[in-house]
Design an enzyme around this catalytic site. Structure first.
Site, PDB file in Angstrom:
ATOM      1  N   CYS A  24      -0.413   4.152   2.215  1.00  0.00           N
ATOM      2  CA  CYS A  24      -0.144   4.051   3.754  1.00  0.00           C
ATOM      3  C   CYS A  24       1.288   4.268   3.839  1.00  0.00           C
ATOM      4  O   CYS A  24       1.508   4.697   5.132  1.00  0.00           O
ATOM      5  CB  CYS A  24      -0.530   2.839   3.960  1.00  0.00           C
ATOM      6  N   ASP A  25       2.104   3.477   3.262  1.00  0.00           N
ATOM      7  CA  ASP A  25       3.532   3.631   3.576  1.00  0.00           C
ATOM      8  C   ASP A  25       4.448   4.390   2.741  1.00  0.00           C
ATOM      9  O   ASP A  25       5.738   4.523   3.374  1.00  0.00           O
ATOM     10  CB  ASP A  25       3.952   1.981   3.374  1.00  0.00           C
ATOM     11  N   CYS A  50       0.804  -1.255   0.039  1.00  0.00           N
ATOM     12  CA  CYS A  50      -0.076   0.135   0.081  1.00  0.00           C
ATOM     13  C   CYS A  50       0.863   1.217   0.066  1.00  0.00           C
ATOM     14  O   CYS A  50       1.626   1.387   1.024  1.00  0.00           O
ATOM     15  CB  CYS A  50      -1.047   0.059   1.287  1.00  0.00           C
TER      16      CYS A  50
END
Ligand code: NAP
Length: 319
Positions: free
Chosen positions: A147-148, A144
């Site tokens: 997200c990261d 992701c």
């Protein structure tokens, strides 16, 4: 007793809910974590109609959820363990109404009953299976970018894959990383041409064709330091120093909870439906990415959801 239980709160499930709730069917939507599915972890959608400048995936998911709830959809959070589609007709014990009841059982032991079920459970990111992938998941290996990505500010990273996801996310990751090595096993991308054009123009992206990752390695504290690549044409091995590895090599359907049912799946585990989203089991419908089909896009998931909802309506009218 609900008229319909929808499993999954991605665009397919939420579109189905908007339609069934508007049709005044008692609708329950069951979602594992948070509504939105894959779009909730997508930074920018530029091919969903109505947003000429594109829209953030999470923002779109929130709008869809609010819309579904505004018409009366109930939402519960929990993971589905199994569904019981065995009709009482098969066991010859009850009235016709009870005969058509479906049960959805969650991992937390809660059970819900409905006359119909729409499966919109979507798909999960595929794992590459290379050495080190599991060990370093969450410690440099990610599925992701939204997200990261921010963890890799000014760092060198790798993205694996050659489809729409890999190219789109590689472009997004250039916002953070100093260099993005895009590793693809062939010498041609399958991604949309418009994404390819953007990738070719992006100076922070280094394309490595005809190569597969053989190993992800890191330090004892558990963070990624390098990957070993093999060129599939000449077997040359290359070690690349990277701090992050983003894997975008496709998806696998979330159909594990259906293994005890008679719902027909294809060889890859996707649910087989007709064009009206009917599965092989009466009163059970499927829509979105979990279904066998040729195009998996937000817009097609929404279309599927609407069709599934109308099919449920027709089915209930004829009960
Ligand atoms: P995909 O289209 O299935 O592409 C997967 C990519 O990963 C392919 O390039 C494939 O290589 C490669 N691959 C597969 N297994 C591999 C392995 N074990 N090792 C290394 N590489 C591997 O998956 P996706 O990109 O996630 O897209 C899924 C669906 O969502 C598609 O229908 C796509 O159009 C859609 N989508 C659309 C958008 C958009 O419209 N903006 C964005 C994201 C996703 P080969 O090419 O050699 O098979």
């Amino acid at each position: 007793m609900y008229d319909v239980i929808i499993i999954g709160g991605g665009p397919a499930g939420m579109s189905a809910a908007i339609y069934t709730a508007r049709a005044r069917l008692k609708t329950l939507l069951i979602e594992k974590a948070g509504c939105g599915g894959q779009i909730a972890i997508t930074d920018h959608l530029e091919n969903y109609p109505g947003f000429e400048e594109g829209i953030n995936g999470f923002e779109l998911a929130v709008k869809m959820q609010k819309q579904a709830e505004s018409f009366g959809t109930e939402i519960v959070y929990g993971e589905v363990l199994k569904i019981d589609t065995t009709t009482q007709t098969e066991t010859q014990t009850s009235t016709q109404t009870a005969a058509r009841t479906k049960k959805v059982i969650l991992k937390n032991n809660k059970e819900y009953e409905a006359k119909t079920v729409i499966i919109a459970s979507g798909a999960n990111a595929k794992k590459s299976g290379v050495s080190g992938e599991k060990e370093f998941t969450g410690k440099g290996v990610s599925y992701c970018a939204t997200c990261d990505g921010p963890f890799f500010k000014n760092k060198e990273i790798a993205v694996i894959g050659g489809g729409d996801s890999a190219l789109q996310e590689a472009l997004y990751l250039t916002k953070f990383a100093s260099k993005v090595n895009l590793i693809h096993r062939r010498n041609e991308f399958r991604a949309a041409k418009i994404l390819q054009e953007k990738v070719f123009k992006e100076t922070k992206i280094n394309i490595i064709y005809d190569s597969v990752v053989e190993e992800i390695a890191g330090n004892p504290l558990g963070s990624v330091e390098s990957i070993k690549l093999k060129n599939v044409k000449n077997d040359a091995v290359l070690t690349l120093s990277v701090n992050g590895v983003f894997v975008f090599i496709g998806w696998q359907p979330n159909t594990e909870f259906l293994k005890n049912t008679k719902i027909k799946l294809n060889g890859n585990g996707y649910i087989v439906t007709d064009e009206n989203m009917k599965t092989s089991v009466e009163g059970v419908f499927a829509c979105g990415d979990v279904r066998q089909k040729i195009l998996r896009q937000v817009v097609t998931a929404c279309g599927d959801g609407a069709v599934a909802a109308i099919s449920v309506e027709h089915y209930l009218e004829n009960l």
